[in-house]
Scaffold this active site. Structure first.
Site, short mmCIF file in Angstrom:
data_model
loop_
_atom_site.label_atom_id
_atom_site.label_comp_id
_atom_site.label_asym_id
_atom_site.label_seq_id
_atom_site.Cartn_x
_atom_site.Cartn_y
_atom_site.Cartn_z
N GLY A 14 7.06 -1.57 12.79
CA GLY A 14 5.86 -2.38 13.09
C GLY A 14 6.13 -3.86 12.91
O GLY A 14 7.22 -4.25 12.45
N ALA A 58 0.77 2.31 9.08
CA ALA A 58 -0.69 2.51 9.14
C ALA A 58 -1.13 2.85 10.55
O ALA A 58 -0.42 2.54 11.52
CB ALA A 58 -1.41 1.23 8.69
N THR A 60 -3.25 1.48 13.10
CA THR A 60 -3.80 0.14 13.28
C THR A 60 -4.61 0.00 14.57
O THR A 60 -5.06 -1.10 14.91
CB THR A 60 -2.66 -0.92 13.29
OG1 THR A 60 -1.71 -0.56 14.29
CG2 THR A 60 -1.99 -1.01 11.93
N THR A 95 -7.09 -4.95 4.74
CA THR A 95 -7.56 -5.74 5.87
C THR A 95 -8.88 -6.47 5.59
O THR A 95 -9.69 -6.01 4.77
CB THR A 95 -7.74 -4.81 7.09
OG1 THR A 95 -8.43 -5.49 8.13
CG2 THR A 95 -8.55 -3.57 6.74
N TYR A 119 -11.82 2.39 11.03
CA TYR A 119 -10.57 1.78 10.55
C TYR A 119 -10.80 1.09 9.20
O TYR A 119 -10.07 1.31 8.24
CB TYR A 119 -10.05 0.79 11.59
CG TYR A 119 -8.90 -0.08 11.10
CD1 TYR A 119 -7.62 0.43 10.95
CD2 TYR A 119 -9.12 -1.43 10.77
CE1 TYR A 119 -6.58 -0.37 10.50
CE2 TYR A 119 -8.09 -2.23 10.33
CZ TYR A 119 -6.82 -1.70 10.20
OH TYR A 119 -5.78 -2.49 9.75
N LYS A 123 -9.16 2.06 5.51
CA LYS A 123 -8.33 1.10 4.75
C LYS A 123 -8.92 0.87 3.36
O LYS A 123 -8.19 0.70 2.39
CB LYS A 123 -8.20 -0.23 5.51
CG LYS A 123 -7.45 -0.15 6.84
CD LYS A 123 -6.02 0.35 6.70
CE LYS A 123 -5.11 -0.68 6.08
NZ LYS A 123 -3.69 -0.24 6.08
#
Ligand SMILES: NC(=O)c1ccc[n+]([C@@H]2O[C@H](COP(=O)([O-])OP(=O)(O)OC[C@H]3O[C@@H](n4cnc5c(N)ncnc54)[C@H](OP(=O)(O)O)[C@@H]3O)[C@@H](O)[C@H]2O)c1
Length: 270
Positions: A14, A58, A60, A95, A119, A123
């Site tokens: 990533g 993750a 994402t 995040t 999401y 997280k």
């Protein structure tokens, strides 16, 4: 920085994983992409002993998570649990989307999260799964020289078109992965716990796009639109600027400096 020899990077392919591999090149003993360790599953049995885990893997895809909440949770929450089970000191990445954006001012570590999207919820749960032995790094609007990200998309569109439509009602801190990786190295000298690490300054996506075209000398206009016009499945916070209230937090450069560093890096790699 305290010397750590055996660093494991997850999500190594990533954009952040790539920057972490580079920053910790002297001490990385394993950099695993999804084909080498699907973090939704327990760790591979043949892993070498590790002194530090940098967990960058993750789910994402913020919009995709709305339709696939269980799969997103398996990667983000289950994956963090599996990384913690390795028993080594751990850095996990969270995040700005854990906040709803309604504060109207920058968010600091002591603010109460209230995620709007699947999401963001996964997280936030992942933060809980990281355990006591972890540095939890909340960051935002990442961009780097690899993978798909806003900067690379704008560079492509800006070269093809005279005008692009970009949302102007979300405000945040675009953060260069190279600057974040360097700050993570500094963070290892600080106590574990929750840290906000994002670029200095703030802007909207439309302002960011204009800066990209200006710095890259692309002749492309930005038409400012509202988020609602895009009809995206996942709601986003309107203002998710991250700041820290921890006096000893590593400081990141301004996002515009990050943008210049990223463009420079891209120009050297083509
Ligand atoms: N991007 C942002 O704006 C942003 C903002 C704030 C926080 N963060 C957080 O920062 C961290 C790094 O994000 P990033 O921007 O580097 O994202 P990225 O470029 O999408 O990288 C994530 C990596 O995780 C891998 N991955 C996905 N599912 C996996 C699985 N089941 N097992 C192993 N690897 C898996 C992906 O592989 P594939 O390519 O094969 O799917 C990808 O290489 C994440 O924790 C993210 O939530 C990102």
């Amino acid at each position: 920085m305290e010397l750590r020899r055996g660093v494991l990077v997850t999500g190594a392919a990533g954009q952040l994983g790539t920057a972490l591999r580079e920053e910790f090149a002297d001490s990385t003993i394993a950099a695993l992409d999804r084909s080498e360790w699907d973090v939704a599953l327990p760790p591979p049995a043949d892993l070498p002993p590790v002194d530090l885990v940098l967990h960058a893997a993750a789910w994402t895809d913020v919009d995709g998570a709305e339709a696939h909440p269980q799969e997103a949770a398996a990667v983000n929450v289950g994956g963090t649990q599996h990384a913690a089970e390795l028993g080594a000191p751990l850095v996990v990445f969270s995040t700005d989307y854990v906040f709803d954006g309604r504060k109207g001012q920058p968010y600091v570590e002591s603010d109460t999260p209230s995620p709007l999207s699947v999401y963001g919820r996964t997280k936030l749960q992942a933060e809980g799964a990281a355990g006591e032995n972890a540095w939890i790094v909340r960051t935002s609007w990442l961009f780097g020289w690899t993978s798909t990200n806003f900067v690379r998309t704008m560079l492509r569109l800006g070269a093809e078109r005279d005008e692009v439509a970009v949302v102007d009602d979300q405000r945040g801190c675009p953060t260069y992965v190279g600057h974040l990786a360097a700050a993570v190295r500094e963070l290892l000298d600080r106590p574990r716990g929750l840290w906000h690490l994002a670029a200095d300054g703030a802007c909207t996506w439309a302002e960011f796009a204009e800066a990209i075209f200006e710095e890259a000398e692309l002749d492309c206009r930005v038409r400012r639109i509202a988020t609602a016009e895009l009809g995206r499945p996942a709601p986003r916070p309107a203002c998710s600027v991250l700041r820290t209230d921890r006096p000893d937090a590593p400081r990141l450069p301004h996002w515009r400096e990050g943008l210049r560093a990223c463009l420079d890096r891209l120009s050297r790699s083509t």
